[in-house]
Every structure is written in C-alpha cells, then in structure tokens.
Design an enzyme around this catalytic site. Structure first.
Site, PDB file in Angstrom:
ATOM      1  N   GLY A  54       0.811  -1.220   0.000  1.00  0.00           N
ATOM      2  CA  GLY A  54       0.000   0.000   0.000  1.00  0.00           C
ATOM      3  C   GLY A  54       0.834   1.255   0.000  1.00  0.00           C
ATOM      4  N   GLY A  55       0.555   2.106   1.006  1.00  0.00           N
ATOM      5  CA  GLY A  55       1.264   3.378   1.115  1.00  0.00           C
ATOM      6  C   GLY A  55       2.762   3.185   1.206  1.00  0.00           C
ATOM      7  N   GLY A  87      14.500  10.519 -35.554  1.00  0.00           N
ATOM      8  CA  GLY A  87      13.988  11.112 -34.324  1.00  0.00           C
ATOM      9  C   GLY A  87      14.845  10.765 -33.122  1.00  0.00           C
ATOM     10  N   ALA A  88      15.345   9.533 -33.104  1.00  0.00           N
ATOM     11  CA  ALA A  88      16.136   9.125 -31.942  1.00  0.00           C
ATOM     12  C   ALA A  88      17.403   9.966 -31.840  1.00  0.00           C
ATOM     13  CB  ALA A  88      16.472   7.645 -32.026  1.00  0.00           C
TER      14      ALA A  88
HETATM   15  C1  HXC Z   1      -1.545  -3.400  11.628  1.00  0.00           C
HETATM   16  C2  HXC Z   1      -0.435  -5.252  10.894  1.00  0.00           C
HETATM   17  C3  HXC Z   1      -0.688  -4.898   9.559  1.00  0.00           C
HETATM   18  C4  HXC Z   1      -1.399  -3.693   9.315  1.00  0.00           C
HETATM   19  C5  HXC Z   1       0.421  -6.712   9.553  1.00  0.00           C
HETATM   20  N1  HXC Z   1       0.251  -6.380  10.834  1.00  0.00           N
HETATM   21  N2  HXC Z   1      -0.157  -5.832   8.751  1.00  0.00           N
HETATM   22  N3  HXC Z   1      -0.852  -4.511  11.915  1.00  0.00           N
HETATM   23  N4  HXC Z   1      -1.808  -2.986  10.381  1.00  0.00           N
HETATM   24  N5  HXC Z   1      -1.619  -3.235   8.056  1.00  0.00           N
HETATM   25  C6  HXC Z   1       0.747  -7.076  12.013  1.00  0.00           C
HETATM   26  C7  HXC Z   1       0.237  -8.484  12.121  1.00  0.00           C
HETATM   27  O1  HXC Z   1      -1.001  -8.495  12.773  1.00  0.00           O
HETATM   28  C8  HXC Z   1       1.320  -9.117  12.970  1.00  0.00           C
HETATM   29  O2  HXC Z   1       1.123  -8.677  14.312  1.00  0.00           O
HETATM   30  C9  HXC Z   1       2.577  -8.436  12.487  1.00  0.00           C
HETATM   31  O3  HXC Z   1       2.151  -7.212  11.885  1.00  0.00           O
HETATM   32  C10 HXC Z   1       3.339  -9.236  11.456  1.00  0.00           C
HETATM   33  O4  HXC Z   1       2.436  -9.579  10.418  1.00  0.00           O
HETATM   34  P1  HXC Z   1       2.406 -11.037   9.773  1.00  0.00           P
HETATM   35  O5  HXC Z   1       1.260 -11.094   8.847  1.00  0.00           O
HETATM   36  O6  HXC Z   1       2.494 -12.051  10.860  1.00  0.00           O
HETATM   37  O7  HXC Z   1       3.780 -11.048   8.973  1.00  0.00           O
HETATM   38  P2  HXC Z   1       4.099 -11.662   7.552  1.00  0.00           P
HETATM   39  O8  HXC Z   1       3.549 -13.032   7.447  1.00  0.00           O
HETATM   40  O9  HXC Z   1       5.570 -11.482   7.363  1.00  0.00           O
HETATM   41  O10 HXC Z   1       3.311 -10.763   6.494  1.00  0.00           O
HETATM   42  C11 HXC Z   1       3.600  -9.408   6.376  1.00  0.00           C
HETATM   43  C12 HXC Z   1       2.584  -8.738   5.423  1.00  0.00           C
HETATM   44  C13 HXC Z   1       1.148  -9.059   5.853  1.00  0.00           C
HETATM   45  C14 HXC Z   1       2.843  -9.191   3.993  1.00  0.00           C
HETATM   46  C15 HXC Z   1       2.880  -7.230   5.480  1.00  0.00           C
HETATM   47  O11 HXC Z   1       1.034  -8.857   7.268  1.00  0.00           O
HETATM   48  C16 HXC Z   1       0.135  -8.243   5.160  1.00  0.00           C
HETATM   49  O12 HXC Z   1      -0.173  -8.482   3.991  1.00  0.00           O
HETATM   50  N6  HXC Z   1      -0.406  -7.252   5.872  1.00  0.00           N
HETATM   51  C17 HXC Z   1      -1.445  -6.408   5.303  1.00  0.00           C
HETATM   52  C18 HXC Z   1      -0.846  -5.401   4.352  1.00  0.00           C
HETATM   53  C19 HXC Z   1      -1.836  -4.356   3.926  1.00  0.00           C
HETATM   54  O13 HXC Z   1      -2.790  -4.681   3.233  1.00  0.00           O
HETATM   55  N7  HXC Z   1      -1.681  -3.131   4.443  1.00  0.00           N
HETATM   56  C20 HXC Z   1      -2.584  -2.025   4.198  1.00  0.00           C
HETATM   57  C21 HXC Z   1      -2.220  -1.406   2.843  1.00  0.00           C
HETATM   58  S1  HXC Z   1      -3.282  -0.093   2.440  1.00  0.00           S
HETATM   59  P3  HXC Z   1       1.440  -9.608  15.560  1.00  0.00           P
HETATM   60  O14 HXC Z   1       0.941  -8.844  16.715  1.00  0.00           O
HETATM   61  O15 HXC Z   1       0.726 -10.896  15.328  1.00  0.00           O
HETATM   62  O16 HXC Z   1       2.924  -9.767  15.552  1.00  0.00           O
HETATM   63  C22 HXC Z   1      -2.351   1.263   2.704  1.00  0.00           C
HETATM   64  C23 HXC Z   1      -3.075   2.530   2.441  1.00  0.00           C
HETATM   65  C24 HXC Z   1      -2.203   3.599   1.929  1.00  0.00           C
HETATM   66  O17 HXC Z   1      -1.240   1.241   3.057  1.00  0.00           O
HETATM   67  C25 HXC Z   1      -2.713   4.049   0.644  1.00  0.00           C
HETATM   68  C26 HXC Z   1      -1.842   5.017   0.021  1.00  0.00           C
HETATM   69  C27 HXC Z   1      -2.161   5.318  -1.411  1.00  0.00           C
END
Ligand code: HXC
Length: 545
Positions: free
Chosen positions: A200-201, A435-436
């Site tokens: 995402g962001g 052109g290039a």
């Molecule tokens: C809060 C989060 C989180 C999130 C993961 N965690 N993503 N906490 N917000 N977005 C937490 C998990 O609950 C976990 O906590 C710890 O981080 C590690 O995550 P895991 O999933 O266990 O790790 P891993 O298997 O390595 O996977 C990592 C990951 C996956 C690929 C990043 O967690 C994932 O896909 N997360 C969601 C990503 C996402 O969709 N984000 C939002 C994007 S939208 P604990 O407590 O169990 O350790 C965005 C908007 C901005 O960013 C837009 C701008 C244009």
C-alpha cells in the site's frame, strides 16, 4: 530517590543573603540524576534490543532489525535518534494495552562518508512496521528536518502499510509523507531501501523518491498483497511472484537497484550517496583521481565495430571512458536497450546515457524512453552533467509500441532533455538516425557540445530505407532495378552517411579520433562547469507522463 529540600531551607529563609533556588537543587539532585540516567540508558538499550521473539523471527527471515540496518548505513557511532519514546494514542482493538515506545519506526540522522544524512527505518517487530499516527508524525519530523537543513533522506522500509487499527489517521499519515516526498523532490536526494514487505502506502512513497533499492528474497512491493489479489481476481500468486526484487528489477522498472543481501545493499546506498550532492544548491562531491583525464582511449577502436549491423556491449565503451572503469548502473536489468549510469570523469560525477546495441539493436522503445527520461531528470535536478553516447537505429517500430503510446513516452525523454540545464555533451559512437538522434540530446534540442567519430552515420534514416522512399519510381522504372538501387544506396552513403555533413553545418562541434574521447569529454565538461542557464519564470512545465 533523593528527597528535595523543603521550601524553607531551599530559600535560605533563616540567615544570609537570598540564594538562587537552582543553585541549591542542582547539588541535591545530582545523585538522583545519575540514577535516572542509568535507568534511561537501560530503557534505551531495551528498546533497541526489542523483544526476543520478534527479533529472532526477523533474523530467521534473514532480515536485520531497524537498528542493525542503521548501523550499517551510517558511519560508526554517528547516528542520533529522536523520538525513541514516542507512543501511539490508539485505544481501539486492544491497542491501549500495546503501547510500544518508538511506535515501530526509528528516526534520526547521522553521517555517511562524513556528510549528514537523515533516515527513518521501519521496525517490523512492532505491529509489522505498520504506520499509525505517531509513527507517521515521527517520519514527517525527520523529513522536515532533512528538507530544511538540505540533507539527503534515506527510508529503510519494512512495513505493512497503513496500520489497520488506526483507520483514517493512518491514511492521513501516509498523505503527509507523500506531500513531503513531493515537496522534497528535486531539492534533496531521497533514497528508498526496501527491506521487507512494503504494501500500500509503503510502496507509493518509494515510487515518489529518486532511487529504490530492493533485496532479492527479502523485499516485496505491491499496492495490494497476494490475499487481496486472490479475493478480487482469483489469481493465486506468492509475495515474490507478485512484487519481489526481480519482478521490479526486470519487469516493472520500479526498482532502481537490486542487491543480493542487506549488507551489500546498504554498502551500495552509501556509495550512491557519495555520488550525490546534499541538495540542489550544491554540486556533487568531486574527488581526486589517479586516472589521467587525457588518458588515450585506444581500446574504443576495437570495442566498436564499424559494421553497423554488428552488436557490441556499450558498457565496455562507458567503462573505457570514465575514471577507473567505475560505474553505477541504474535499472540495469530493465530496458536493457538503453544504459543509464553514474560515473566520474576527471573526478567529477557525470550521468551517462548510452544506447545498447547488444539489446534490441539499441532501438529506443517505451521502457527505454521512460528509463532515460527519469535518469536525465534526476541528473538535472542534482546538478549532474550528462554525457549521451549514441548508437541508435531509431525508435522501435510496431503496433505494440504505437498502441502503447511510444509518442507519449518518447516525448517524456524529449522533454527531459529539452528542459535540462546541466552541462550536456553528445557523442555519436556509430550511427544516429532520425527522431532518436534528435531526441538523444542533439545540438538542436540544447546539447552544449556534440562530437562525432569519423565512421559515423548521421541521417534521417539508413541508406536502403531512404532509397526505397525517395527513389522508388526511378528504381522501378530502371532496366536493372537491383543495380540501380545499389548505385543509389552508394550515392546516398557517400553524400549523407558520414559525420562531415553534420560537421560542415555545425550540428556536431568536431569529428574526433576515438582514442581522444576521454580527453575531449573531460575538457568539455571542465569548461562547462561554469555553465549557467537561467530558468524560465513559470509555475512549472506540463511534462508529458
Ligand atoms: C496493523 C499489521 C498490519 C497492518 C500486519 N500487521 N499488517 N498490523 N496494520 N496493516 C501485524 C500483524 O497483525 C502481525 O502482528 C505483524 O504485523 C506481522 O504480520 P504477519 O502477517 O504475521 O507477517 P508476515 O507473514 O511477514 O506478512 C507481512 C505482510 C502481511 C505481507 C505485510 O502482514 C500483510 O499483507 N499485511 C497487510 C498489508 C496491507 O494490506 N496493508 C494495508 C495497505 S493499504 P502480531 O501482533 O501478530 O505480531 C495502505 C493505504 C495507503 O497502506 C494508501 C496510500 C495510497
């Protein structure tokens, strides 16, 4: 804990002249301050070490912690952290029970090769490095400091994007980063180092910065992760397949550099910083070199075949020309038909753009246009002179290219060169058609100097193509069309396919001996160091995108 003296004693009410209260309390507090300082040191050591389980998990994935990465990025013992005690204010979803100091990001500044650099590093051990309000505000602060003090910013990204529990405040936090990325663009160098999953962001901010590093097997970038992809499209794909380092290094062009491990990646970041100015008001750092500026480049005579149909690796040409053969190529595996690299000539940093005859015959296509346009723009923003080496048959023809918008993409390259105010030198290595030739920094679009080699072919198009167009009727009407065509091709070659035609008209500044190439470029760039071209007064141009 030491008890402070009571007010009466403190104010010396009984006897003698009045004393300043601070004088008395300082003496009394000292033992307590020592104890407190020791407690603070212990707390900070604990914060740095983090909890054992997530640290072990991070290491088990072959990844370093945020602090370990910062240690590798900065010169020894130069990193100063700010806001290590900052905590989030979220109370939803049980977050009130999880107030980790630092809030999952380490921010501060230090020195790289003795020069100031700001950095932030996501700490994946805390909420997966996800970004909430406090986390974002720490990043905003360090970005503001980098911009106002005019020093580069390095982001060590290893985070899950917007912190889901903090909802829209997390999204607003990203907005603040994007806005600052854009404000800092072209003012301070911004480098993104992707060292984990960046969703995402966390993926968009790097895309706004000047350089993106990725590490094979460790980093991924995607707007939406594999789970969302599967839900929406049904496609099953893993993290690396969707947005791994090689995907972005070879196919999307999002990664500027792909490295094998974190250590070599951070070494490369340090090297890149050594080539960049601190900001747009400074020149890139020059160094003393032992490679003589007037070294003869005889090897070029063997590297570049005269036969225009034969391929060669233009990177050998670049290595022969620049100081000690040392280059830092950007987007090495993407759009290989054009080579863009930072290097030094006579100790001064230059950006080299070169057609690559070893890939797609060196034609310019959509990706090559995008790659070179971005590079030219980056060099121009940071006062890096441009050297453009041409060996180009033209833009790549075809439906794919036309329908894909080669006009729009080629225009980006044209626009980037036309608006670049840094010193610009064009050198034609073999052929330069149509052109290039114009787009790749010809004199007519503003190159300061243009040089040719004696065997160059500079023309609107190759001889066969040209004769087919302008003599089609004469060839068809002749008794021996093949012989007539061959004769006309020979005439065309003699008349136009040489550098003299361009030299006589001032479109190249000189035809030079290839063995003098380094000397001529070094002298030209030295002369152009004094170049000053005032900017037009306008809000900004409307660059093609
Ligand atoms: C809060 C989060 C989180 C999130 C993961 N965690 N993503 N906490 N917000 N977005 C937490 C998990 O609950 C976990 O906590 C710890 O981080 C590690 O995550 P895991 O999933 O266990 O790790 P891993 O298997 O390595 O996977 C990592 C990951 C996956 C690929 C990043 O967690 C994932 O896909 N997360 C969601 C990503 C996402 O969709 N984000 C939002 C994007 S939208 P604990 O407590 O169990 O350790 C965005 C908007 C901005 O960013 C837009 C701008 C244009």
């Amino acid at each position: 804990m030491t008890t402070l003296p009571d007010d009466a004693a403190d104010h010396g009410a009984a006897t003698g002249p009045p004393r300043h209260p601070r004088h008395l309390t300082v003496v009394e507090r000292t033992p307590d301050l020592r104890a407190r300082a020791a407690e603070l040191r212990e707390l900070k050591a604990r914060l740095r070490a983090g909890s054992a389980a997530p640290t072990d998990a991070q290491h088990a994935k072959g990844k370093l912690t945020a602090y370990e990465r910062l240690d590798l990025l900065f010169d020894d013992d130069t990193f100063t952290e700010i806001e290590p005690l900052r905590r989030h204010r979220c109370t939803s979803f049980g977050m009130d029970a999880r107030h980790v100091p630092g809030d999952g990001v380490v921010v501060g500044w230090g020195e790289v090769h003795g020069r100031p650099v700001f950095a932030y590093a996501h700490d994946f051990r805390v909420f997966g490095g996800s970004l909430g309000e406090a986390h974002a505000e720490k990043i905003h602060k360090v970005m503001d400091l980098a911009l106002t003090t005019g020093a580069p910013l390095v982001a060590l990204s290893d985070g899950a994007g917007a912190r889901i529990q903090e909802g829209v405040t997390a999204l607003a936090g990203y907005g603040g980063i994007f806005r600052r990325n854009a404000a800092a663009s072209g003012v301070i160098p911004q480098i993104s180092v992707i060292l984990g999953p960046c969703a995402g962001g966390a993926a968009y901010s790097p895309a706004l910065t000047d350089f993106v590093f990725m590490v094979r097997g460790t980093s991924q970038m995607f707007v939406t992760g594999p789970d969302v992809v599967q839900t929406v499209t049904g496609e099953v794909i893993d993290h690396d397949g969707l947005g791994g380092a090689d995907v972005h290094g070879d196919r999307s062009g999002v990664a500027t550099f792909v490295c094998d491990d974190e250590k070599s990646c951070l070494d490369d970041v340090r090297y890149l910083l050594s080539l960049l100015p601190a900001n747009n008001r400074e020149e890139p750092p020059a160094v003393a070199v032992t490679d003589p500026a007037d070294r003869r480049t005889d090897r070029l005579l063997d590297i570049v075949p005269v036969d225009t149909a034969r391929a060669y690796d233009v990177r050998e040409v670049v290595a022969e020309i620049v100081d000690d053969g040392e280059v830092l190529e950007v987007q090495e595996s993407w759009a290989r038909n054009i080579v863009c690299a930072l290097a030094r000539i006579d100790g001064h940093v230059v950006g080299v753009v070169a057609n690559q005859p070893a890939s797609m015959a060196g034609t310019v296509d959509i990706d090559a246009s995008d790659k070179a346009a971005r590079f030219v723009q980056t060099c121009d923003a940071f006062s890096i002179p441009l050297v453009t080496l041409l060996d180009v048959p033209g833009f790549l023809p075809g439906t794919d290219q036309e329908h894909g918008g080669i006009i729009r993409h080629g225009a980006k390259l044209l626009y980037a060169y036309c608006t670049a105010t840094v010193p610009r030198v064009q050198l034609i290595l073999r052929k330069a058609y149509g052109g290039a030739y114009i787009v790749l920094d010809s004199r007519s679009i503003g190159a300061d100097l243009s040089f040719a080699w004696p065997t160059n072919e500079i023309a609107v198009m190759g001889a066969e193509g040209a004769v087919n167009v302008i003599h089609r009727r004469a060839v068809a009407a002749s008794a021996d069309p093949d012989a007539t065509r061959a004769s006309l091709v020979a005439d065309y070659r003699a008349e136009l396919m040489n550098p003299m035609h361009a030299a006589e008209r001032g479109l190249v500044d000189d035809v030079i001996d290839p063995a003098d190439t380094r000397r001529v470029l070094a002298r030209s760039l030295a002369m152009l160091r004094a170049k000053h071209r005032p900017q037009p007064v306008r809000k900004h141009g409307n660059a093609p995108v």
